[in-house]
Motif scaffolding. Structure first.
Motif, PDB file in Angstrom:
ATOM      1  N   ILE A  16      -5.820   3.777  -4.467  1.00 29.99           N
ATOM      2  CA  ILE A  16      -6.462   5.040  -4.866  1.00 29.99           C
ATOM      3  C   ILE A  16      -5.400   6.060  -5.267  1.00 29.99           C
ATOM      4  O   ILE A  16      -5.564   6.823  -6.218  1.00 29.99           O
ATOM      5  N   GLY A  17      -4.250   6.041  -4.563  1.00 24.68           N
ATOM      6  CA  GLY A  17      -3.166   6.978  -4.890  1.00 24.68           C
ATOM      7  C   GLY A  17      -2.358   6.574  -6.106  1.00 24.68           C
ATOM      8  O   GLY A  17      -1.573   7.355  -6.634  1.00 24.68           O
ATOM      9  N   GLU A  36     -14.965   0.985  -2.605  1.00 23.37           N
ATOM     10  CA  GLU A  36     -14.516   2.382  -2.460  1.00 23.37           C
ATOM     11  C   GLU A  36     -13.425   2.697  -3.478  1.00 23.37           C
ATOM     12  O   GLU A  36     -13.392   3.779  -4.068  1.00 23.37           O
ATOM     13  N   PHE A  37     -12.529   1.732  -3.683  1.00 19.49           N
ATOM     14  CA  PHE A  37     -11.460   1.923  -4.683  1.00 19.49           C
ATOM     15  C   PHE A  37     -12.044   1.995  -6.099  1.00 19.49           C
ATOM     16  O   PHE A  37     -11.680   2.861  -6.891  1.00 19.49           O
ATOM     17  N   GLY A  87       0.823  -1.215   0.000  1.00 18.49           N
ATOM     18  CA  GLY A  87       0.000   0.000   0.000  1.00 18.49           C
ATOM     19  C   GLY A  87       0.855   1.262   0.000  1.00 18.49           C
ATOM     20  O   GLY A  87       0.494   2.275  -0.608  1.00 18.49           O
ATOM     21  N   ARG A 107      -8.018  -3.374   3.232  1.00 25.03           N
ATOM     22  CA  ARG A 107      -8.082  -2.011   3.782  1.00 25.03           C
ATOM     23  C   ARG A 107      -6.699  -1.354   3.731  1.00 25.03           C
ATOM     24  O   ARG A 107      -6.571  -0.176   3.402  1.00 25.03           O
ATOM     25  N   ASN A 108      -5.664  -2.131   4.041  1.00 31.20           N
ATOM     26  CA  ASN A 108      -4.289  -1.597   3.973  1.00 31.20           C
ATOM     27  C   ASN A 108      -3.897  -1.225   2.540  1.00 31.20           C
ATOM     28  O   ASN A 108      -3.090  -0.331   2.314  1.00 31.20           O
ATOM     29  N   LYS A 141      -6.116  -0.352   0.112  1.00 33.33           N
ATOM     30  CA  LYS A 141      -7.064   0.563  -0.550  1.00 33.33           C
ATOM     31  C   LYS A 141      -6.474   1.945  -0.852  1.00 33.33           C
ATOM     32  O   LYS A 141      -6.514   2.404  -1.991  1.00 33.33           O
ATOM     33  N   ASN A 142      -5.912   2.608   0.157  1.00 35.90           N
ATOM     34  CA  ASN A 142      -5.416   3.976  -0.068  1.00 35.90           C
ATOM     35  C   ASN A 142      -4.261   3.998  -1.061  1.00 35.90           C
ATOM     36  O   ASN A 142      -4.136   4.928  -1.862  1.00 35.90           O
ATOM     37  N   GLY A 143      -3.422   2.955  -1.005  1.00 36.33           N
ATOM     38  CA  GLY A 143      -2.329   2.849  -1.978  1.00 36.33           C
ATOM     39  C   GLY A 143      -2.852   2.720  -3.397  1.00 36.33           C
ATOM     40  O   GLY A 143      -2.330   3.339  -4.330  1.00 36.33           O
ATOM     41  N   PRO A 145       1.545   4.094  -4.571  1.00 42.36           N
ATOM     42  CA  PRO A 145       1.471   5.471  -5.106  1.00 42.36           C
ATOM     43  C   PRO A 145       2.721   5.897  -5.875  1.00 42.36           C
ATOM     44  O   PRO A 145       2.680   6.858  -6.630  1.00 42.36           O
ATOM     45  N   GLU A 181     -13.510   5.309  -6.904  1.00 41.39           N
ATOM     46  CA  GLU A 181     -12.510   6.367  -7.070  1.00 41.39           C
ATOM     47  C   GLU A 181     -11.678   6.208  -8.343  1.00 41.39           C
ATOM     48  O   GLU A 181     -11.034   7.149  -8.776  1.00 41.39           O
TER      49      GLU A 181
END
Length: 640
Positions: A291-292, A316-317, A259, A284-285, A287-289, A263, A320
């Protein structure tokens, strides 16, 4: 061999078999009879499953010396050291194959690998080597490593289940750091560990940005190994496009590393994490990676122990992501809640073309939910279909646009005789710089513009100005002898016709160096002092633009400015005449002489500073200053 026939090949092979006292291979004879065009490479020589001892291999030379192949398939041919080394020597010498399959040959030994390495190093045509299930042990690995270090022509290398863990992998990874040709490396089923082996792979990724596919499925990379690989990926600016980590005992801890890395990856398009116990926390770990990230197009999360909670994070991903094309979520316990989240995400996502889910609905405590699951699955599939149709329409639209904006036809015409200008209907040839579209060349673009002069003078300044290149010719004529001023005769015209954009003429003339700037600036000051009121620029009020006579608009030197005496005209006369000749935007030629030839930084401001300083006194002069600055900027750009 030249002008070979199928009969010749058959006869030679049969004779070699008799001579060597070995059996002919019926499968091979049948293929030889079916050979059609012998001149280029024949598609395939298939010997898969045939037992090839040393004598059978020697007999094959009669074929290899006469014809070449794209694929030579020697899978599971029970090759021993002697047979393998003889065959590889032939393939190297005759450049017999571009694709070679030697998989499932467990007994080729050190000499076999040595010959294979020699073949890899010496042939320029071998691009693909498949050595699955052919052990590459400690004593053979150095030969192959040396061959790979000396940038062989290999593009694809399959070494699945080749007992690479430990020293062999260390040698290969070290060698491949220097290899610039290999694009695909397959290392599945090699029991690679999460310590030394993974550290070697991470190191390889740091130094090699040419490998695009790295397949590590079914190894023991673990979270510790993934940390090394992520470290390598972090160092890459361009490089890996596909990373397969299927079944490597990765957990949510490893996903935290990934994650943080995602990015920063700029080329990674396919990430397969299937069959790892990642769980909801792992997604979850991740996801943000994700999205970025700006590159991932395909994501594999099949059998990763996800439930509805994990599916919500994935949704959610999806919501986005403007670029995700494919997502695999099969073999997970995703029930009604998760499917609902995915369905809602697809309503706002317009890129996802394929979302793989289990076809059969999962068991629910409430029976009606099973019907809901079926409806949601259908909805998700319809969302993907809608995106697919949209993508197809967009592609077709882009293709049409490309066709309509195809390259213009360019014809160079011979230098024209001095004569009437090739101008628009009212006789005034207006011109402008086509902003980077078709005047991308460093030519001055002269476009046959509108027939009527535009009413608003501000617009005229931007669109209907003669290129400063020609103005420079006119203004330099008083200071230089008429002989050096380029005439219509040495112009070269380039005619450009482009679909939907009409017809354009580019005029290429020689660029004259302008007179000494300092002298001109001084003369300009004297003029400004002498005249109580300088030439007024045209006000923005609707007034007709002064038109040039045809010959002047066409780039020829005006007769009045050329001077009467061809050898040495009276400079004062020339100056006064030139000064009184108006330019199309109301400027006097004196101002143009103060403009730069081509400023170093391309904005054309420096040369006009002195003139601007002198002219910043009155209201009218401020307008003139703006006009002058604008003209100078154009001069700088176009002369560049």
């Amino acid at each position: 061999a030249q002008n070979v026939t199928v009969d010749e090949i058959m006869t030679a092979y049969k004779q070699a078999c008799q001579k060597l006292n070995c059996k002919q291979i019926p499968k091979l004879l049948k293929q030889i009879q079916e050979f059609k065009d012998l001149a280029p490479r024949i598609d395939c020589l298939d010997l898969k499953g045939e037992k090839l001892d040393y004598k059978a291999c020697e007999a094959l030379e009669e074929i290899f010396k006469r014809v070449q192949f794209k694929i030579v398939d020697l899978e599971q041919t029970s090759l021993d050291e002697d047979g393998a080394s003889a065959l590889f020597d032939m393939i190297e010498y005759y450049e017999s194959a571009t694709h070679l399959n030697i998989s499932f040959n467990k007994h080729i030994g050190t000499r076999g690998w040595q010959a294979a390495a020699h073949m890899m190093r010496k042939t320029n045509c071998l691009q693909y080597l498949d050595a699955r299930n052919t052990p590459l042990l400690d004593h053979s690995a150095p030969f192959v490593a040396r061959a790979l270090r000396i940038s062989s022509s290999l593009v694809v290398l399959h070494l699945e289940n080749a007992s690479l863990s430990g020293r062999p992998l260390m040698l290969l990874a070290t060698a491949l750091k220097m290899n610039m040709n290999l694009r695909e490396l397959y290392l599945a089923d090699n029991k690679l560990n999460g310590l030394q082996d993974s550290a070697q792979l991470g190191n390889l990724l740091k130094f090699n940005c040419y490998i695009q596919i790295l397949d590590l499925r079914n190894n023991h990379i673990l979270d510790s190994g993934l940390a090394y690989i992520c470290e390598g990926l972090n160092e890459q600016r361009k490089g890996l496009v596909t990373l397969v980590l299927w079944n490597n005992q990765l957990t949510h801890t490893g996903m935290a590393y990934l994650g943080m890395t995602l990015p920063h990856t700029q080329t990674l398009e396919t990430l397969n994490l299937g069959h790892n116990p990642i769980g909801n926390e792992g997604v979850r770990n991740l996801k943000n990676g994700l999205i970025g990230n700006r590159s991932v197009l395909r994501l594999g999360l099949a059998s990763t122990k996800l439930t509805c909670e994990g599916a919500v994070a994935v949704a959610e991903f999806i919501a986005e992501s403007p670029r995700l094309l494919r997502l695999d979520l099969r073999e997970n316990e995703i029930k009604t809640g998760g499917l609902m989240a995915l369905s809602l995400a697809l309503k706002v996502n317009h890129s996802l073309l394929r979302l793989d889910l289990d076809r059969e609905p999962k068991k629910e405590s409430v029976k009606s939910f099973i019907e809901t699951q079926k409806a949601l699955l259908a909805e998700i599939q319809n969302g993907c279909k809608r995106n697919f149709i949209l993508a197809k329409e967009k592609e077709e639209k882009e293709q049409k646009l490309q066709q309509s904006a195809s390259m213009p036809e360019i014809t160079v015409t011979e230098p024209l005789e001095e004569g009437p200008a090739e101008d628009s209907e009212d006789g005034s040839a207006t011109s402008a710089l086509e902003e980077g579209e078709e005047a991308g060349e460093t030519l001055t673009a002269s476009e046959n513009g509108d027939a009527e002069p535009a009413e608003d003078d501000d617009d005229n300044r931007g669109n209907d100005r003669l290129p400063p290149l020609r103005v420079a010719e006119e203004s330099s004529s008083p200071a230089t002898s008429p002989a050096s001023a380029p005439s219509q005769g040495n112009e070269r015209r380039i005619s450009v016709s482009s679909p939907g954009r009409g017809h354009k003429i580019f005029v290429v003339t020689r660029v004259e160096t302008l007179p000494d700037r300092a002298a001109e600036a001084t003369r300009l000051r004297e003029d400004a002092d002498a005249t109580s009121k300088p030439a007024e620029p045209q006000s923005p009020a609707p007034s007709p633009k002064p038109e040039l006579p045809a010959h002047q608009a066409n780039g020829a030197v005006p007769e009045s400015a050329a001077g009467s005496d061809p050898k040495r005209g009276d400079p004062n006369d020339c100056e006064s005449v030139a000064r009184d000749t108006p330019l199309p935007n109301g400027l006097k030629t004196d101002f143009v002489r103060a403009l730069p030839e081509a400023s170093s930084d391309g904005d054309g401001k420096t040369g006009s500073c002195a003139a601007e300083h002198e002219l910043s006194c009155s209201k009218n002069e401020r307008e003139l200053e703006e006009l002058l600055l604008e003209a100078s900027q154009d001069a700088g750009q176009e002369l560049l």
